[in-house]
Every structure is written in C-alpha cells, then in structure tokens.
Design a protein around this motif. Structure first.
Motif, PDB file in Angstrom:
ATOM      1  N   GLN A 240       0.859  -1.032  -0.124  1.00 29.18           N
ATOM      2  CA  GLN A 240      -0.047  -0.038  -0.165  1.00 29.18           C
ATOM      3  C   GLN A 240       0.910   1.381   0.077  1.00 29.18           C
ATOM      4  O   GLN A 240       0.802   2.348  -0.748  1.00 29.18           O
ATOM      5  CB  GLN A 240      -0.987  -0.129   1.169  1.00 29.18           C
ATOM      6  CG  GLN A 240      -1.931  -0.959   1.200  1.00 29.18           C
ATOM      7  CD  GLN A 240      -3.138  -0.622   0.360  1.00 29.18           C
ATOM      8  OE1 GLN A 240      -3.250   0.562  -0.160  1.00 29.18           O
ATOM      9  NE2 GLN A 240      -4.226  -1.631   0.157  1.00 29.18           N
TER      10      GLN A 240
ATOM     11  N   MET B  82     -10.386  -2.992   3.274  1.00 30.18           N
ATOM     12  CA  MET B  82      -8.974  -2.305   3.124  1.00 30.18           C
ATOM     13  C   MET B  82      -8.085  -2.562   4.512  1.00 30.18           C
ATOM     14  O   MET B  82      -7.037  -2.337   4.474  1.00 30.18           O
ATOM     15  CB  MET B  82      -9.529  -0.765   3.291  1.00 30.18           C
ATOM     16  CG  MET B  82     -10.177  -0.197   2.017  1.00 30.18           C
ATOM     17  SD  MET B  82      -8.530  -0.898   0.349  1.00 30.18           S
ATOM     18  CE  MET B  82      -7.186   0.081   0.620  1.00 30.18           C
TER      19      MET B  82
ATOM     20  N   SER C 294      -6.057  -5.229   3.321  1.00 27.76           N
ATOM     21  CA  SER C 294      -5.303  -4.902   2.202  1.00 27.76           C
ATOM     22  C   SER C 294      -5.053  -5.986   0.984  1.00 27.76           C
ATOM     23  O   SER C 294      -4.013  -6.096   0.765  1.00 27.76           O
ATOM     24  CB  SER C 294      -3.919  -4.616   2.833  1.00 27.76           C
ATOM     25  OG  SER C 294      -2.991  -4.043   1.741  1.00 27.76           O
TER      26      SER C 294
END
Length: 573
Positions: A347, A531, A534
């Motif tokens: 990320q 999220m 991830s």
C-alpha cells in the motif's frame, strides 16, 4: 442449464478500457498531482448542464460500435444510454450531475413493494403505456421478456436475476422450458417476483435490460436484435448494416407516463464504425451536421490536447468526476502476500502519482484510497494508509522488516495486458514497489488470455492491475463481485483471491438489507473492513471525457455512471 453468475458486473477493463481512450489524457497536468485523497474524485469538473428541452431536429450519435443489438435479453447496456431510448423497464435510473443516482419508476408505478422477509417483490404497471403498435403493455409482456433471457439462444446479457429468482438455476427459457413459476402475473397490471433470499437491490435489478417488455407474438429470436418492439419514445425504423441505425418518434409513447426521458430530437441516427480520433476531430471542427452530434466514445489523448487549445471545443467537452476504480489486486493466496504486513507495505510502496501520470494525469483520474465509487450510496471518504501521492517508501520498508518476509526471496509476477498503455502503467507500479525492495517481473498477456488466467485459473500470478465499474448504482456492485469469497475462480472477479468470513457476512447482511441507508452503512463498513486486510491498492477513479456539437443541449454526465445520459440530450432550435 446453469445460469450465468449473478455477480458479473461491468467487465473489468484490466486498464485497457480505462486507459486506451479518453482516460489517457493531458499528461501536462501530472506535475501538479492532486493531494492523494479520494475526496479529489468528487472535485468540480465539467459535467455538462441541464435546462429546458426544445423539441425537433435530428441528433447524430457517433459510435465506434459496428452494430447495435437491441435484444434486451442479450444486452449489458447502461440504463441511460442506447437501449433506454427504445425500451423501457420496470424501473430505471434517476441520475443528475453531482448527485448520487437513485432508482425511480419507469413502467411501474413505484420501485416495488417488498414482503416482510425481503424475498417477494410486487410491482403495479402504470396506465397508458403502449408498444409502438398501440397494444397496451401488460405484466405478461414483462414476465415473458424476463423468461426469454434464460434461453441459451439469448445468452450474454446481465444475469443477476437468474440466480436470484426461485427456480432460475434450472429454468431454460420459454422456448423449451415453459414458464418460470417464481414470476407471477395475477392480473394485467401486477407482476410478482419470488426470490430465493432477501435482496435489497432488487429495484435496481429490474432496471436492467431483461426487464423490458417483449410481446410474445412478435418475438423472433433471429430478428429481434435489429427489430425490437418499442416501448420507449423512439422506434427503430432503418438499419444499414455496419453504417447506421435510425430511430424516429414512437407516437404511442406519452411524456406523462415517463419521468426520465425527454424525447427532444424528432429522430436519432447512430453513425456506426466511427474511429474515435476522427469523431473527435469532426466534433472539434463543429461544422455542418456535426453541430447536432455527440461522440459515444471517450475523447483520445491527442484530441484532448487539441481541445485544451480550442476555446470553442473546450466549452463543449464534458468530463466526468469519477468512473471506474483502477486498482492493484494482490493475490492473498501467494507465498509472502498471505502476510498482512507485506500487503500493507505494498500500500505504501505503490507510487500512485506515477500510475496517475501513466493514465493521463488528473484529467485521466483522481487518486483513490477507497473502494466504493463516488456517486453511490454508502460511500465514505477515508484513508487507512496515508501517504504522499508518490507513496511512503520508509513506511513500506519498515512494515516489510516487521513482517519477517524477505522480499528478495522471490520475484512477484505482475500480470498485465500486452498493449502499450497497460504495460506503461504496470511499469509505474513496478518501479514504485522496487524502491521498497520488492522484486517484480511484468508478465504480458493478451487480453482474453489474461482474463482467463485471472478468473478461471488457479491463481498463478501475484499482482494484476484492473478497473471496475458496477452495473448499477449500488455499492453491492463495487464490493460483492470483487471481494466475496464465492467469486474466487470459476469465472469470478475476486482477483485478489480474498477470503474473509467476517467480510462475507457483512456482504450477506448488506445484500439482504432493504433499507437503503442501512444498506449503505453496511457497505461502507465492508469497504473499510476490506481495506484493513489490504487485498487491493486503490489507484485512481478514472475520468471520462466526451465531446458534443454546438447545437446539442442537455448533454451531461451524472455523478454515476461516468457516461452521458442519452435520455435527456436535445438540440437547440
């Protein structure tokens, strides 16, 4: 016969659809890259305008398509574009610039009455709705239209309803399989759908092409693709193969029965097989009949540069706020990538600014940090991995060290389509990751082969870049197809091969929730929960640009989807 999967949303572009046309825009804007917040995806842009509708004239739609398939059973056409001019559905989309899309009645009097358990939906048809020959439209015509979409001869259309309706998995259509008992028509005005489970987005489902009425007596599988029976404001009057399709007014349509179509032009001509570059050049020149035309294709990058230096054309360029989400999928089943901290390191390591530049700069898309498309109920802005647009290499290397995984132990395979744009975008991802110590090998494949590997294979890849736009304005279309564990392999689009029982449960709850606000809150919760794990890196929300002639009015792009609303466009008189 097994019905197509209900979760197949707008096909993932694997960057190609997002980038090879209008999304690859003015790279000169990239040096002033945006802040990195997906708030930028809703920043003001030239979405077009609305006003009073003037009646008359012939409007031309310049399209690269070489044919138009008007058969609603075989179509994945957006509710606000081509088929919506000719064929109405039970419901449709109420869309405006800057506002979230809402489901609104079309042939039905409302968006549906649902049973207490959420499994039975009832609709009542409006009065004074007719086919082009003056025959009243009845509930039996809607039922038959849906039933024929199950026929193997008419495959290819959106199939959400096929696995939602009771008995849909075994039904083979009306030509050999009789009627589908889970669709009831107690009288000519009433139609009832019985579902296997509660499904709160059913009002959106009945806005899809298969819910257009088809009169059984006029159903010819061989010819309906070119000669549909109109229920909308226009009817097909002429088809020149590969050249044009002409629509003229359907005098059996009434404006009083239709709140979404304005039927401005007297006639509409689809000019087929038009090269996007030539179309843009014609519309920039704005001469003759092209003043009454607009382009159905994204404006190519070279022509966007011309538009920037042409005051007249610049006024006629309409650009969306946000469209498909371009994202990097991380195969969570692969060695190393099954480690959360490694995925979180990715990320931070990804250079979203470089990807944005490769996609055309800010005109091509706004940097994203979330999953739900702007303009859809339930979307919330947040950023769990705050960093500059170019990333945070120090944070990435710190997480990698903490993970205990050695990034030099093997190369990560980044599967990419083999066209030049896709490869340049893959290289932008590669260089960002390598700054943090990852080793990346780009593996190019042809589009069809890449889709096969990603959706049908056993996961022989580590990373891939894709893009996704839902088939209808619900967060369901953002989340369920990409992150429900049932969508791993077997044609599903869960390319991260992400499986989390808690997320599956949230998806199930949100799917069954009838209350729109409650469902939106659940989808927002799912967005954040995903999220936190991830499985993907949101990259940009792509923007689309379209040109129209100087006589075209009411030409606009709503908050969702990132395409013009054909149903409102008209001509100045």
């Amino acid at each position: 016969m097994n019905a197509p999967r209900t979760t197949r949303s707008r096909r993932p572009a694997l960057l190609k659809a997002a980038a090879t046309t209008a999304v690859l825009a003015l790279t000169l804007t990239a040096c002033n890259a945006n802040s990195g917040s997906d708030d930028d995806a809703t920043a003001p842009s030239t979405q077009g305008s609305t006003g009073a509708t003037e009646k008359g004239g012939t409007m031309t739609i310049l399209t690269s398509a070489t044919e138009i398939n008007w058969d609603p059973a075989k179509s994945q056409n957006l509710a606000i574009t081509t088929l919506g001019l000719v064929e109405r559905r039970l419901t449709t989309w109420g869309v405006e610039p800057g506002k979230p899309g809402v489901v609104v009645p079309d042939l039905a009097t409302d968006t549906g009455t649902v049973s207490d358990d959420g499994t039975t939906w009832t609709y009542t048809l409006k009065d004074d709705i007719f086919f082009e020959d003056g025959t009243p439209i009845t509930s039996a015509d809607i039922k038959y239209g849906v039933e024929r979409s199950f026929a193997p001869e008419l495959s290819g259309g959106l199939g959400y309803h096929k696995s939602l309706l009771e008995g849909g998995d075994e039904y083979a259509g009306p030509y050999t399989g009789g009627e589908l008992d889970s669709i009831e028509t107690p009288d000519e005005k009433t139609i009832v759908f019985k579902l296997k489970t509660a499904y709160g987005d059913w009002p959106w489902i009945v806005s899809q092409p298969a819910f257009a009425p088809v009169p059984e007596a006029q159903d010819d599988v061989a010819t309906y693709t070119q000669q549909p029976v109109a229920s909308g404001p226009y009817k097909v009057v002429d088809t020149q193969q590969g050249v044009s399709v002409t629509l003229e007014r359907n005098d059996q349509w009434t404006e009083e029965s239709d709140d979404v179509r304005t039927a401005g032009p007297d006639s509409i001509v689809f000019s087929l097989g038009q090269d996007a570059t030539v179309t843009a050049q014609r519309l920039i020149a704005d001469a003759g009949d092209d003043k009454n035309a607009f382009g159905a294709s994204f404006v190519p990058p070279a022509q966007l540069a011309q538009v920037a230096n042409n005051a007249s054309a610049k006024e006629r360029l309409v650009t969306s706020d946000a469209g498909a989400l371009a994202y990097l999928a991380i195969n969570t089943e692969r060695e190393g990538l099954d480690n959360l901290q490694v995925r979180q390191a990715i990320q931070y390591a990804v250079d979203k600014q470089a990807f944005q530049v490769a996609s055309g700069g800010e005109t091509g898309g706004a940097i994203a940090t979330t999953l739900i498309t702007p303009g859809i109920e339930g979307r919330e802005d947040y950023d769990l991995y705050e960093a500059e647009p170019a990333g945070d290499v120090d944070k990435a290397t710190e997480l990698l060290t903490e993970s205990g995984w050695d990034p030099t132990s093997r190369e990560l395979v980044l599967l990419s389509e083999d066209d030049s744009v896709s490869l340049s975008q893959a290289q932008a991802i590669e260089q960002g990751l390598e700054r943090a110590g990852f080793q990346v090998t780009i593996k190019p494949e042809a589009q069809l082969a890449a889709v096969q590997t990603l959706t049908q294979g056993t996961g022989e890849y580590d990373l891939t870049i894709s893009s996704w736009q839902p088939d209808f304005p619900s967060a369901n279309g953002n989340i369920q197809p990409l992150f429900d564990s049932s969508q791993i392999g077997n044609g599903g689009y869960n390319m991260a091969r992400f499986s989390d029982p808690a997320v599956d449960e949230l998806i199930a709850q949100a799917t069954a929730e009838i209350d729109v606000e409650k469902a939106g809150a659940l989808w927002a919760q799912a967005d954040r929960a995903i999220m936190e794990q991830s499985p993907v890196v949101p990259l940009i929300f792509t923007r689309n640009s379209f040109l129209h002639g100087s006589n075209v009015q009411n030409f606009y792009i709503p908050a969702f989807p990132a395409y013009p609303n054909y149903l409102k466009a008209s001509l100045s008189q």
